[in-house]
Design a protein around this motif. Structure first.
Motif, PDB file in Angstrom:
ATOM      1  N   ALA A 169       0.829  -1.203   0.000  1.00 25.17           N
ATOM      2  CA  ALA A 169       0.000   0.000   0.000  1.00 25.17           C
ATOM      3  C   ALA A 169       0.867   1.258   0.000  1.00 25.17           C
ATOM      4  O   ALA A 169       0.599   2.213  -0.743  1.00 25.17           O
ATOM      5  N   THR A 170       1.909   1.266   0.809  1.00 19.63           N
ATOM      6  CA  THR A 170       2.781   2.451   0.852  1.00 19.63           C
ATOM      7  C   THR A 170       3.613   2.561  -0.423  1.00 19.63           C
ATOM      8  O   THR A 170       4.014   3.663  -0.807  1.00 19.63           O
ATOM      9  N   ALA A 171       3.858   1.428  -1.101  1.00 20.02           N
ATOM     10  CA  ALA A 171       4.540   1.498  -2.391  1.00 20.02           C
ATOM     11  C   ALA A 171       3.635   2.159  -3.426  1.00 20.02           C
ATOM     12  O   ALA A 171       4.094   2.914  -4.288  1.00 20.02           O
ATOM     13  N   ALA A 172       2.329   1.874  -3.321  1.00 22.63           N
ATOM     14  CA  ALA A 172       1.370   2.466  -4.256  1.00 22.63           C
ATOM     15  C   ALA A 172       1.078   3.928  -3.923  1.00 22.63           C
ATOM     16  O   ALA A 172       0.852   4.751  -4.819  1.00 22.63           O
ATOM     17  N   LEU A 173       1.075   4.255  -2.634  1.00 28.64           N
ATOM     18  CA  LEU A 173       0.761   5.617  -2.194  1.00 28.64           C
ATOM     19  C   LEU A 173       1.666   5.928  -1.004  1.00 28.64           C
ATOM     20  O   LEU A 173       1.317   5.627   0.147  1.00 28.64           O
ATOM     21  N   PRO A 174       2.857   6.501  -1.255  1.00 22.33           N
ATOM     22  CA  PRO A 174       3.855   6.667  -0.186  1.00 22.33           C
ATOM     23  C   PRO A 174       3.350   7.379   1.063  1.00 22.33           C
ATOM     24  O   PRO A 174       3.821   7.092   2.172  1.00 22.33           O
ATOM     25  N   GLU A 175       2.397   8.310   0.916  1.00 20.06           N
ATOM     26  CA  GLU A 175       1.936   9.049   2.089  1.00 20.06           C
ATOM     27  C   GLU A 175       0.888   8.285   2.906  1.00 20.06           C
ATOM     28  O   GLU A 175       0.448   8.731   3.965  1.00 20.06           O
ATOM     29  N   TRP A 176       0.494   7.102   2.416  1.00 14.87           N
ATOM     30  CA  TRP A 176      -0.531   6.325   3.113  1.00 14.87           C
ATOM     31  C   TRP A 176       0.054   5.715   4.384  1.00 14.87           C
ATOM     32  O   TRP A 176       1.215   5.307   4.424  1.00 14.87           O
ATOM     33  N   SER A 177      -0.749   5.644   5.430  1.00 12.31           N
ATOM     34  CA  SER A 177      -0.334   4.949   6.648  1.00 12.31           C
ATOM     35  C   SER A 177      -1.524   4.177   7.193  1.00 12.31           C
ATOM     36  O   SER A 177      -2.677   4.579   7.017  1.00 12.31           O
TER      37      SER A 177
END
Length: 745
Positions: A169-177
């Protein structure tokens, strides 16, 4: 050495599973990773390959069978992974077993389910012949052979699945947590923690909130009506694939299902050529690829300079299924074949020019796609002429990269259909004759030539006759009738010159006739033909044939006593052949450079070069005995080299030449590197892991202590100790230290 898939994302979790699998493989000679698509069989198998390769020199070979549609080329695919080029149209179990020998080795066959019977038969035969070989397979069903240990691959644990989801998920959207780990755990549980399903869900966090993803995927799994799998875990994967498909634009969907006809990846150019039309314009393909990469349907291979794209096999199979549902698989398989047919015909027209290396580099990653194109073409009489029109790829690419046997297989199947124009058949027969001689299948070459001779007489076409004369030059020469070979070659050159427009064939036949006259001990006339080849090729910036002619002229110079000129010519030939990775050319140039080194009393260099040449002849299945001219010169070169060295030194240095990386020996041959002192032949048989364990044994460590130090099982240590005692030719552990000191290890 491990040959197999390159993964762009890190391997996460599965610590317990990896350790258990390692124990299973250490304890059983055949282990099958069993489970539905997407469960992680492939990644787990390659993880084991990586672990066994680290800190050990035992061979580890892996083969992705998903790319194979025909079980008859299973042996060729395994031979290719082993670095053992196919030396006949059907690579035998005996040839594979001889290459494996009495070595500790692992063979990993990935995606066996569509070739179960063929895999079961081949694996059984290899295990019976190679007592130290272990085989790992992955499949959706067992092989069901004696001694098979089935390891059902489980879903990921909750913690591992959560780690995987967060990473992707963070690879797809780095700012996601992961603000709510409970939602992530529910998402993973909703798809039974099946790795592929978890990854597909994680890619959607840039579009949907996790609770929205959870609601949608749960609805799909519960309804079940939109998925094809009968098992809950498979339904979870199918639900995710179906949802990913629904999220795609219409153009992305069309590209997904059409690109599933590729094997081993594809380029943007390939997708534009094979997948465009009927709702997907060529100009829209790049955008569709970008969309599919964003959705993790495609992955770009960052290690490939050509920018290739790949699909996981389960995603590719989903595309196949959708093509079947639409009744379009045949249409797009033909489009796939037509793309490679067009490319092959362009290659043939462009070959005798300055872009030869670019073409060879272009073909190397396309071997799996070429197999599919040939497989489709030979499947029916109507399509077989297309395989004949692709024959130039067999002659220049497959044969030179060690796939001559496979090329001969496809050409025989195409020619078995009584279709094609006289010229199409004659072209394929000429190339098949040449390759059959190259792989030392002289009976097949004679049969094919008989057919070509009859066709030429029946046809009355001058070009068909010229092709027959070309083939006759080769076949008669390999039958040791060099007088007839030279005569047919001269007639062929004259006829091709009169026809005009056949520069490549004419130049090639000049080279072949030069070689034939050399075999007949007529070096002056031989040189005239080599120069005739160069007169045609050099003005066009051609290097392939030019470097073969340089090899022939170098050999003539050596026989005339001009050793310095021979070395200059042979080094220029070798440099070009190494650039092309042309194994036949590398072997021939290395042979002559070895004989030249012996003439200069450089015995060490000569022996090492003879060793590398031997390894090449073994690898491409070419018998020096089938070429009397070369065989006689080699015998003299070996005798001269032996006279310069002691018997033990000669054997050790030849062994060193066989075992060193080819690039290192090429550097020695080109004068770029000085040959290092030979290591004892016994010492070179010890793998890196065996040397490590031998030193620990010599220090007095017990098997248990060694196992704890190296983090491997006691059983694995026992196996290594048994092997090293045998290789060191000692009876007890106490003798190991003295033997190591004696060998300088």
């Amino acid at each position: 050495m491990t040959v197999g898939s390159v993964f762009l994302a890190p391997f996460l979790g599965r610590v317990a599973e990896s350790a258990l699998l390692q124990e299973q493989v250490a304890s059983h000679r055949l282990v099958t990773l069993l489970g539905p698509g997407g469960i992680g069989k492939t990644r787990l198998g390659y993880r084991l390959c990586d672990q066994l390769s680290e800190g050990s020199e035992q061979p580890v070979w892996s083969v992705d069978l998903a790319e194979l549609a025909d079980a008859s080329v299973l042996g060729s695919a395994i031979a290719e992974a082993m670095g053992l080029p196919a030396a006949s149209d059907q690579v035998s179990v005996e040839a594979l077993a001889d290459h494996i020998g009495d070595r500790d080795a692992l063979l990993y066959l990935d995606n066996c389910e569509h070739l179960v019977d063929g895999c079961a038969e081949l694996v059984t035969a290899l295990l019976q012949r190679c007592g130290r070989l272990r085989v790992l397979t992955s499949s959706r069903q067992p092989l069901r052979v004696r001694g098979e240990r089935v390891y059902p691959v489980p879903p990921m644990t909750g913690a591992d699945a959560r780690e995987l989801f967060v990473d992707r998920a963070t690879a797809a959207l780095p700012e996601w947590s992961a603000v709510d780990e409970d939602i992530v755990d529910q998402l993973c549980a909703a798809v039974d923690a099946v790795p592929l399903a978890v990854e597909l869900l994680a890619t959607q966090v840039g579009v949907f909130a996790p609770d929205v993803i959870l609601a949608r995927v749960t609805d799909r799994v519960v309804r079940g009506g939109t998925v094809r799998g009968s098992l809950p875990r498979q339904q979870s994967v199918d639900a995710c694939l179906q949802w990913s498909y629904d999220l795609c634009s219409e153009q992305e969907r069309l590209l997904w299902i059409r690109a599933s006809t590729f094997a081993g990846g594809f380029t943007i150019e390939g997708a534009e050529g094979a997948c465009s039309g009927s709702g997907l314009a060529a100009g829209d393909v790049a955008g569709a690829i970008a969309g599919l990469v964003d959705k993790s349907v495609l992955a770009r291979d960052a290690h490939d300079p050509t920018g290739r794209y790949r699909m996981l096999e389960i995603i590719r199979q989903y595309g196949h299924d959708r093509l079947d549902e639409a009744g379009e698989r045949e249409v797009w398989r033909r489009r796939h074949r037509d793309y490679y047919l067009d490319l092959a015909e362009l290659f043939e027209r462009d070959w005798c020019g300055p872009r030869q290396k670019s073409w060879m580099d272009r073909w190397r990653p396309e071997r799996a796609n070429l197999r599919l194109a040939f497989d489709y073409s030979v499947s029916s009489a109507d399509e077989a002429p297309c395989a004949m029109r692709m024959a130039a790829v067999c002659e220049h690419f497959f044969a030179s990269t060690g796939g001559g046997g496979e090329a001969l297989h496809w050409l025989k199947l195409a020619l078995a259909h009584e279709t094609g124009t006289d010229l199409e058949r004659a072209s394929a027969l000429r190339i098949a004759c040449f390759i059959a001689n190259l792989v030392n299948d002289l009976p097949a070459a004679a049969t094919l030539f008989d057919e070509l001779e009859a066709l030429a007489e029946e046809s009355g076409d001058d070009l068909v006759r010229a092709l027959m004369l070309y083939a006759g030059c080769v076949v008669r020469t390999w039958q040791n009738d060099v007088e007839a070979g030279a005569r047919l070659g001269a007639e062929g050159i004259e006829l091709l010159h009169r026809i005009g427009g056949q520069i490549g064939l004419e130049a090639n036949l000049h080279f072949l006739r030069g070689m034939v006259l050399g075999w007949a001990d007529q070096p002056e006339e031989s040189a005239v033909n080599y120069r005739g080849c160069l007169d045609l090729t050099e003005p066009r910036g051609e290097r392939w044939l030019s470097s073969y002619s340089a090899w022939g002229l170098g050999l003539d110079a050596l026989l005339a006593g001009d050793v310095e000129e021979a070395i200059r010519l042979e080094r220029s030939a070798l440099e070009a052949k190494a650039d092309f990775q042309d194994q036949l050319g590398i072997g021939l140039a290395t042979e002559v450079l070895a004989w030249a080194a012996a003439a200069q009393r450089r015995g060490r260099d000569a022996a090492i070069l003879l060793g590398m040449a031997e390894s090449i002849w073994d690898a491409i299945g070419m018998s020096i005995a089938a070429m009397p001219y070369i065989a006689r010169r080699r015998e003299a070169g070996v005798a001269d080299t032996r006279a310069l060295l002691s018997g033990a030194d000669f054997d050790d240095l030849v062994g060193l030449g066989r075992s060193l990386p080819q690039a290192e020996v090429v550097d020695i041959a080109l004068g770029r590197r000085v040959a290092q002192p030979a290591v004892s032949a016994v010492a070179t048989t010890l793998t890196k892991r065996e040397r490590e364990i031998a030193r620990l044994v010599a220090s007095g460590a017990t098997n248990k202590a060694i196992a704890e130090h190296l983090v491997i099982s006691v059983r694995t240590v026992e196996s290594h100790v048994e092997n090293l005692l045998r290789k060191l030719e000692v009876a007890t552990r106490a003798q190991v230290a003295d033997r190591l000191a004696e060998l300088g290890v």
